[in-house]
Every structure is written in structure tokens, then in C-alpha cells.
Write a protein that holds these residues in place. Structure first.
Motif, mmCIF file in Angstrom:
data_model
loop_
_atom_site.group_PDB
_atom_site.id
_atom_site.type_symbol
_atom_site.label_atom_id
_atom_site.label_comp_id
_atom_site.label_asym_id
_atom_site.label_seq_id
_atom_site.Cartn_x
_atom_site.Cartn_y
_atom_site.Cartn_z
ATOM 1 N N TYR A 35 -20.827 88.498 45.112
ATOM 2 C CA TYR A 35 -20.459 89.545 44.160
ATOM 3 C C TYR A 35 -19.051 89.996 44.509
ATOM 4 N N VAL A 36 -18.281 90.383 43.504
ATOM 5 C CA VAL A 36 -16.953 90.951 43.725
ATOM 6 C C VAL A 36 -16.942 92.346 43.106
ATOM 7 N N PHE A 37 -16.721 93.333 43.962
ATOM 8 C CA PHE A 37 -16.553 94.720 43.532
ATOM 9 C C PHE A 37 -15.166 95.134 43.988
ATOM 10 N N GLY A 38 -14.419 95.798 43.152
ATOM 11 C CA GLY A 38 -13.097 96.191 43.607
ATOM 12 C C GLY A 38 -12.407 97.153 42.685
ATOM 13 N N ILE A 39 -11.189 97.493 43.087
ATOM 14 C CA ILE A 39 -10.384 98.436 42.322
ATOM 15 C C ILE A 39 -8.957 97.915 42.192
ATOM 16 N N ILE A 40 -8.360 98.243 41.069
ATOM 17 C CA ILE A 40 -6.927 98.006 40.880
ATOM 18 C C ILE A 40 -6.244 99.319 41.243
ATOM 19 N N THR A 60 -8.864 100.922 37.435
ATOM 20 C CA THR A 60 -9.942 100.080 36.919
ATOM 21 C C THR A 60 -10.817 99.575 38.058
ATOM 22 N N ILE A 61 -12.108 99.460 37.780
ATOM 23 C CA ILE A 61 -13.089 98.920 38.715
ATOM 24 C C ILE A 61 -13.488 97.535 38.219
ATOM 25 N N ALA A 62 -13.544 96.570 39.127
ATOM 26 C CA ALA A 62 -13.987 95.209 38.802
ATOM 27 C C ALA A 62 -15.400 94.994 39.332
ATOM 28 N N THR A 63 -16.245 94.364 38.520
ATOM 29 C CA THR A 63 -17.598 93.998 38.935
ATOM 30 C C THR A 63 -17.885 92.602 38.399
ATOM 31 N N LEU A 64 -17.865 91.635 39.289
ATOM 32 C CA LEU A 64 -18.126 90.248 38.900
ATOM 33 C C LEU A 64 -19.354 89.732 39.640
ATOM 34 N N SER A 65 -20.202 89.039 38.931
ATOM 35 C CA SER A 65 -21.376 88.418 39.530
ATOM 36 C C SER A 65 -20.980 87.109 40.200
ATOM 37 N N PRO A 66 -21.802 86.618 41.135
ATOM 38 C CA PRO A 66 -21.517 85.318 41.738
ATOM 39 C C PRO A 66 -21.383 84.233 40.662
ATOM 40 N N PHE A 113 -15.053 94.831 33.811
ATOM 41 C CA PHE A 113 -14.078 95.858 34.185
ATOM 42 C C PHE A 113 -14.492 97.200 33.589
ATOM 43 N N HIS A 114 -14.369 98.241 34.399
ATOM 44 C CA HIS A 114 -14.855 99.572 34.025
ATOM 45 C C HIS A 114 -13.829 100.626 34.413
ATOM 46 N N ARG A 115 -14.016 101.794 33.833
ATOM 47 C CA ARG A 115 -13.251 102.966 34.252
ATOM 48 C C ARG A 115 -14.253 104.087 34.505
ATOM 49 N N ASP A 116 -14.300 104.516 35.750
ATOM 50 C CA ASP A 116 -15.150 105.638 36.145
ATOM 51 C C ASP A 116 -14.512 106.249 37.387
ATOM 52 N N GLU A 117 -13.976 107.440 37.247
ATOM 53 C CA GLU A 117 -13.195 108.064 38.318
ATOM 54 C C GLU A 117 -14.008 108.265 39.601
ATOM 55 N N THR A 118 -15.263 108.690 39.482
ATOM 56 C CA THR A 118 -16.087 108.932 40.670
ATOM 57 C C THR A 118 -16.314 107.643 41.450
ATOM 58 N N TYR A 120 -14.543 104.895 41.260
ATOM 59 C CA TYR A 120 -13.240 104.449 41.752
ATOM 60 C C TYR A 120 -12.905 105.142 43.072
ATOM 61 N N GLN A 121 -13.081 106.453 43.136
ATOM 62 C CA GLN A 121 -12.765 107.200 44.349
ATOM 63 C C GLN A 121 -13.670 106.801 45.519
ATOM 64 N N LEU A 122 -14.941 106.538 45.251
ATOM 65 C CA LEU A 122 -15.844 106.072 46.312
ATOM 66 C C LEU A 122 -15.388 104.735 46.878
ATOM 67 N N LEU A 123 -15.021 103.805 46.003
ATOM 68 C CA LEU A 123 -14.543 102.499 46.473
ATOM 69 C C LEU A 123 -13.206 102.632 47.186
ATOM 70 N N ALA A 124 -12.336 103.489 46.714
ATOM 71 C CA ALA A 124 -11.038 103.688 47.371
ATOM 72 C C ALA A 124 -11.214 104.237 48.780
#
Length: 127
Positions: A35-40, A60-66, A113-118, A120-124
Motif C-alpha cells: 500500500y502507498v499512503f502519503g502526502i504532497i 493532497t493525500i495519496a492512497t494507492l492499493s498494491p 488522491f484526497h484532500r482532508d486536512e486532519t 494530512y496533518q496526522l501523516l505529516a
């Protein structure tokens, strides 16, 4: 100038964290076994995924499946900065407390790809 730092974290079966800044970096079509989870974090990344082009900007938050194919590069002349977490399925199961009841299927996300501030901040903060 491009820069990238990949770190391994020994959580369960492990996970990799990539912190990168790309001034110019094309990526050919590929997928990941995890899985790929990440932030720009900054800039603009142009990504082809699921049959369409995405302009993926800061926040932006990225969420990609295997095994989800994608490719791309710069969205503009300034490049982009990202933090990506590469999480094996077994590690994800352990992290959510499901190692005794393995998932019988790979999780899929409604959109890559998503936008969710909460979130995003947790991943950051996790980097």
C-alpha cells in the motif's frame, strides 16, 4: 535538484518512508507491491492513475492499493515534495490489530488522491 531519502521502520514486517523533493523527475508506468499512503508537501505532481490524469498539489493525500499502476512527473516547472509510506499488507493488518484475522482481499480506495486536512496533518506528523 532532486533529493530522496528512504528509511526502513521495523514495525511488524516493516514499512518504508520516502521523503523526496523532485525538481524534475519523470516516473514510468509502475506499481508497488505494498500500500502507498502519503502526502504532497509542496509543488505540483501530475499523475496518471485509474485511466485519468490528476494534478496533485500541496495538501493532497495519496492512497494507492498494491499493484495499482500509475506514472507521472512534474505538474509545473517547480516540481514537488512528497512523503510516502510503503506499507506491506501484513504490516497494515498488524497495525490495525487484525493479524489474527487476515484480510481476505486487498483494500481498495474510492479515489487515489484526497484532500482532508486532519488526515494530512496526522501523516505529516508521522514523518
Amino acid at each position: 535538484m532532486n533529493s530522496a531519502k528512504l528509511e526502513f521502520h521495523a514495525v511488524s514486517d516493516g514499512l518504508d518512508v520516502l521523503n523526496a523533493r523532485y525538481a524534475h523527475q519523470p516516473f514510468l508506468k509502475h506499481s508497488h507491491s505494498e500500500y502507498v499512503f502519503g502526502i504532497i508537501r509542496a509543488g505540483l505532481h501530475k499523475v496518471w492513475c485509474r485511466g485519468e490524469w490528476w494534478q496533485v498539489g500541496a495538501g493532497t493525500i495519496a492512497t494507492l492499493s498494491p499493484d495499482e499502476p500509475h506514472f507521472g512527473g512534474n505538474g509545473n516547472e517547480h516540481g514537488w515534495a512528497q512523503t510516502m509510506f510503503y506499507v506491506p499488507e501484513t504490516t497494515l493488518q498488524d497495525l490495525v490489530g487484525r493479524s489474527d484475522a487476515p484480510l481476505d482481499t486487498t483494500l481498495h480506495f474510492e479515489t487515489p488522491f484526497h484532500r482532508d486536512e486532519t488526515t494530512y496533518q496526522l501523516l505529516a506528523r508521522a514523518t
